[in-house]
Design an enzyme around this catalytic site. Structure first.
Site, short mmCIF file in Angstrom:
data_model
loop_
_atom_site.label_atom_id
_atom_site.label_comp_id
_atom_site.label_asym_id
_atom_site.label_seq_id
_atom_site.Cartn_x
_atom_site.Cartn_y
_atom_site.Cartn_z
N HIS A 125 0.87 -1.18 0.00
CA HIS A 125 0.00 0.00 0.00
C HIS A 125 0.91 1.24 0.00
CE1 HIS A 125 -2.81 2.94 1.81
NE2 HIS A 125 -3.80 2.12 1.48
N ASP A 202 2.96 -4.40 7.97
CA ASP A 202 1.73 -3.63 7.81
C ASP A 202 0.58 -4.62 8.01
OD1 ASP A 202 -0.59 -2.54 6.81
OD2 ASP A 202 0.33 -1.68 5.01
N GLN A 205 -4.68 -5.06 6.98
CA GLN A 205 -5.71 -5.98 6.46
C GLN A 205 -5.71 -7.32 7.16
OE1 GLN A 205 -8.09 -5.09 4.58
NE2 GLN A 205 -7.30 -3.12 3.89
N LYS A 228 -10.54 -0.26 10.66
CA LYS A 228 -10.75 -1.49 9.87
C LYS A 228 -11.05 -2.68 10.77
CE LYS A 228 -7.41 0.03 6.39
NZ LYS A 228 -8.09 0.42 5.16
N CYS A 366 -4.78 2.36 -3.65
CA CYS A 366 -3.50 2.87 -3.08
C CYS A 366 -2.35 1.89 -3.32
CB CYS A 366 -3.63 3.17 -1.60
SG CYS A 366 -4.82 4.46 -1.25
N1 PMP Z 1 -1.93 -0.64 4.53
C1 PMP Z 1 -2.90 -1.38 3.99
C2 PMP Z 1 -2.59 -2.76 3.51
C3 PMP Z 1 -4.20 -0.86 3.88
O1 PMP Z 1 -5.15 -1.59 3.33
C4 PMP Z 1 -4.45 0.45 4.34
C5 PMP Z 1 -5.82 1.07 4.21
N2 PMP Z 1 -6.39 0.96 2.94
C6 PMP Z 1 -3.39 1.17 4.91
C7 PMP Z 1 -2.16 0.60 5.00
C8 PMP Z 1 -3.59 2.56 5.44
O2 PMP Z 1 -4.46 2.54 6.54
P1 PMP Z 1 -5.02 3.89 7.15
O3 PMP Z 1 -5.61 4.66 6.01
O4 PMP Z 1 -6.07 3.42 8.12
O5 PMP Z 1 -3.89 4.58 7.81
#
Ligand code: PMP
Length: 408
Positions: A125, A202, A205, A228, A366
């Site tokens: 991401h 990270d 998910q 999430k 993203c």
């Molecule tokens: N890493 C991953 C794998 C994600 O799916 C996301 C959210 N789409 C993020 C990081 C970023 O999370 P946040 O916007 O809650 O900071």
């Protein structure tokens, strides 16, 4: 709750928003990878905090302040339990995964020098790319990227060949938000450690969908977002292995993170307070604690099994629609289905589905470098949460078939 007692009807009844309609249809919310809906008990825990215990933490002798501090620190202990950290002091509250990655890139970056290497993967991401990139540009560190195979796995052989004495940090996603792939973090961490590198994971998910055990995984740092995991927005946390966290320099500075301030020299508190400058999102932490208790009571294994079953059902049924192509077909997958439909732009598909009450996401999720690797700009993505049903999968598949017919 175990797999046998997992009752989606009972679970759904705890989420007020799921009763609403979209364009006159019952809402099928299939975008939990972007953010999960909130059960009533999370909403109530947050409200109850404001109604009965609101005060600033750590700073007062009076009872209300002690109650607020206890609620906040209690939430830290609940996060530690969710990740199986050895101690609550290994948990730092942040705004979410993005802030955790910025903090880690900034603070770990201070220990790096020109010629050092950071290993990322092609399926990261943007939140696990850009913070490292900024540090790398400033310091002269090289970023290397572990390739992804056609079916959406990490190429572990290439990874092992890339590891070397210059590798200082390996930062990898546990579950890909774009492909659904569950990465073998245990193996990745073991190899990274034997090369002397720090392992950052990270977990955005994974924390809502899998049983996470940071000790068994061998992660040095592990980040996730509260929103999430069925908790509030604006709160998240990361785990840091104690010895490393103690050595890590601060990120933001100001009140609450200092031991003593003078104009000549400031000293800092120990972790985790050293990383929590200013008044934190106290009510958010309380809500997150409640969300994680809800997940523990529901059972992470049962949640995983339910979501994977829905994703597999969706794949099976979508595969019959002409022109559907899946991205991320590796055997180890979570409840995320990324796909394209020949002749239908993903954004059009999402709009048509929305008109039928089905909420999915379309775009690059993203992960622009990943889609560049696959030669496409965007996909449609359905992602499942613990409250989704077979009927919602049917609504998705019917909507996709309808869209395909409209465009051909
Ligand atoms: N890493 C991953 C794998 C994600 O799916 C996301 C959210 N789409 C993020 C990081 C970023 O999370 P946040 O916007 O809650 O900071």
């Amino acid at each position: 709750m175990t797999t046998e007692t997992f009752d989606v009807g009972i679970l759904r009844a705890q989420f007020p928003i799921l009763d609403r309609t979209l364009h006159g249809y019952p809402m099928a919310y299939l975008d939990s990878a972007a953010t999960a809906q909130k059960p009533r008990r999370v909403i109530e825990a947050t409200r109850a905090f404001y109604e009965t215990s609101n005060a600033n933490i750590n700073r007062g002798a009076y009872k209300l302040c002690q109650e607020a501090t206890e609620a906040y620190e209690g939430a830290r202990a609940t996060v530690a339990a969710h990740l199986n950290a050895a101690h609550p002091n290994e948990i730092v509250f942040v705004r979410g995964t993005t802030e955790a990655m910025n903090l880690l890139a900034h603070s770990l970056g201070q220990g790096l020098g020109p010629g050092d290497e950071i290993l990322l993967t092609h399926m990261e991401h943007h939140a696990n790319i850009v913070p490292w990139q900024l540090v790398a540009e400033r310091i002269g560190v090289t970023i290397r990227v572990v390739p992804v195979t056609e079916d959406g796995r990490l190429n572990l052989e290439a990874y092992r060949n890339m590891l070397g004495p210059r590798t200082r940090i390996v930062s990898v996603t546990h579950v890909s938000n774009a492909l659904g792939t569950v990465n073998p973090v245990c193996e990745i961490a073991r190899d990274a450690r034997s090369a002397g590198a720090i392992v950052v994971v990270d977990g955005a998910q994974a924390a809502p969908h899998l049983k996470v055990d940071v000790q068994a995984l061998g992660a040095d740092f592990y980040a996730f977002s509260g929103h999430k995991t069925y908790g509030p927005t604006g709160i998240g946390a990361f785990y840091g292995q104690r010895a490393l966290l103690e050595e890590l320099p601060p990120y933001q500075s100001g009140g609450d993170m200092i031991a003593r301030v003078s104009f000549e020299k400031t000293t800092f508190k120990a972790a985790p307070q050293r990383f929590e400058a200013g008044t934190p999102n106290i009510a958010g932490a309380v809500g997150l604690g409640e969300a994680l208790r809800f997940l523990a009571e529901t059972g992470m294994d049962a949640i995983s099994a339910h979501e994977c079953e829905l994703a597999e059902l969706a794949r099976k049924k979508l595969a019959v629609v002409p022109g559907v192509r899946f991205y991320g077909t590796a055997p180890e997958r979570a409840g995320i289905v990324s796909f394209t439909v020949q002749g239908v732009h993903p954004h059009d598909l999402a709009t048509i589905l929305d008109r039928r009450g089905v909420a999915i996401r379309a775009g690059h999720h993203c992960c622009q470098p990943l889609w560049e690797r696959f030669g496409i700009p965007a996909t449609a993505r359905a992602s499942f949460g613990l409250y989704n049903t077979h009927q919602e999968v049917e609504a998705l598949v019917e909507g996709v078939s309808y869209a395909r017919e409209l465009f051909t």
